[in-house]
Scaffold this active site. Structure first.
Site, mmCIF file in Angstrom:
data_model
loop_
_atom_site.group_PDB
_atom_site.id
_atom_site.type_symbol
_atom_site.label_atom_id
_atom_site.label_comp_id
_atom_site.label_asym_id
_atom_site.label_seq_id
_atom_site.Cartn_x
_atom_site.Cartn_y
_atom_site.Cartn_z
ATOM 1 N N ILE A 137 -0.631 0.917 -5.737
ATOM 2 C CA ILE A 137 -0.779 1.388 -4.384
ATOM 3 C C ILE A 137 -1.663 2.430 -4.219
ATOM 4 O O ILE A 137 -1.671 3.335 -5.349
ATOM 5 C CB ILE A 137 0.474 1.426 -3.638
ATOM 6 N N ASP A 138 -2.185 2.574 -3.023
ATOM 7 C CA ASP A 138 -3.141 3.814 -3.006
ATOM 8 C C ASP A 138 -2.678 5.186 -3.088
ATOM 9 O O ASP A 138 -1.423 5.362 -2.976
ATOM 10 C CB ASP A 138 -3.965 3.660 -1.656
ATOM 11 N N LYS A 139 -3.580 5.984 -3.311
ATOM 12 C CA LYS A 139 -2.970 7.588 -3.449
ATOM 13 C C LYS A 139 -2.138 7.849 -2.401
ATOM 14 O O LYS A 139 -1.183 8.746 -2.618
ATOM 15 C CB LYS A 139 -4.346 8.385 -3.597
ATOM 16 N N THR A 141 -0.826 6.164 -0.076
ATOM 17 C CA THR A 141 0.364 5.277 0.162
ATOM 18 C C THR A 141 1.491 5.685 -0.466
ATOM 19 O O THR A 141 1.612 5.963 -1.699
ATOM 20 C CB THR A 141 0.123 3.865 0.178
ATOM 21 N N ARG A 237 -4.934 -2.051 4.936
ATOM 22 C CA ARG A 237 -5.867 -1.323 5.577
ATOM 23 C C ARG A 237 -6.807 -2.075 6.073
ATOM 24 O O ARG A 237 -7.623 -1.800 7.403
ATOM 25 C CB ARG A 237 -6.081 -0.177 4.671
#
Length: 303
Positions: A137-139, A141, A237
């Site tokens: 998962i993104d930084k 998130t 996103r």
């Protein structure tokens, strides 16, 4: 030197994309690296193949795996919330602001550094800088990730992601008031033609499906739950921006004027999968971060 034998039957197109489909346990970057280093051979001609080689019919290839590099990552005593752990898997709650694995821009302070300190064993199947990492998962998130503690577990968990039998639910706060209660976004995602650092909905992109349900509406925002059917980079996103409801706080895909926070208001709240050894269905849920709940409380006061 060990090797992987791959028999390609039905898939056609660029070799790197075909290999990515046929070898779900390996990352796209790992496959690209093998091709770049000339480690992928046509069994019939014995010639090394390049990433743009066109697969037109069934063929057999061999990947000559290089000797594993010695792991040089440094275990770091970073606080980490571990919801579950056994000999095969672990489930962790990644805080917002933490990068999942080291890279040139983030050589330390990552989830991997923390995992190396807190967990005894991690899978080695997904290259040297991603031990144990099955999905990301993104930084900015927050939320749940499943971690593989051995290569067998890694392969089984990766298969579930490919076959869409695992469960991943997110909660997000988006700009605008969504009028309908439920929706499904089916739109292919690939690298943006305008900005190569971003993803976008593009005709030649990879198939991507996101389902959403409205949880609560505010004056200018909507709280939604999202269920991923596919797992493309920045999928939620990009999809929410595409339909006109970008994530609040998103520095890349959202508007400049937004709610104050530390990045997008997106939380991986629920994670479910079949245990690779016992076959038991396991499901985990974690509360929203404090900054998320406080922002919702503030929005409720304005309704």
């Amino acid at each position: 030197m060990t090797s992987i034998q791959l028999n390609i039957q039905e898939q056609t197109g660029r070799l790197d994309k075909v290999m990515n489909e046929c070898l779900p346990a390996y990352s796209r970057s790992q496959i690209q690296q093998w091709l770049k280093e000339g480690l992928v051979f046509d069994d019939q001609t014995k010639q090394a193949l390049k990433a743009n080689y066109k697969v037109k019919e069934p063929m057999s290839i061999t990947i000559q795996l290089p000797e594993p590099k010695e792991l040089t990552l440094i275990p770091e005593n970073i606080p980490l919330e571990i919801l579950y752990e056994d000999a095969d898997v672990a489930v962790v709650n990644k805080p917002q602001g933490m990068v999942v694995h080291p890279s040139a821009g983030h050589p330390q302070g990552t989830l991997v550094n923390a995992l190396l300190y807190h967990l005894k064993d991690l899978s080695t199947i997904n290259d040297v800088i991603r031990p144990g990492i099955v999905h990301r998962i993104d930084k900015d998130t927050s939320g749940l990730l499943m971690i593989a503690k051995n290569d067998f577990a890694h392969e089984k968990l990766a298969e579930q992601l490919k076959e869409k039998t695992s469960l991943r639910k997110y909660v997000a706060l988006v700009h605008g008031v969504i009028p309908h209660d439920k929706g499904t976004i089916t739109a292919p995602i690939g690298r943006s033609k305008q900005d190569r650092k971003k993803q976008a909905v593009v005709e030649e992109g990879k198939h991507a499906v996101t389902h959403f349900t409205v949880l609560e509406r505010f004056n200018d925002f909507t709280l939604i739950e999202l269920k991923l059917e596919t797992g493309r980079t920045h999928q939620i996103r990009v999809h929410m921006q595409y339909i006109g409801y970008p994530l609040a706080g998103d520095p890349v895909y959202g508007p400049r004027k937004t709610l104050k926070g530390n990045g997008q208001f997106l939380h991986a709240q629920t994670l479910g999968f079949t245990h690779p050894t016992t076959g038991e269905w396991m499901e985990f849920t974690t509360p929203l971060p404090t900054i998320f709940t406080q922002t919702l409380a503030d929005l409720r006061k304005t309704v």
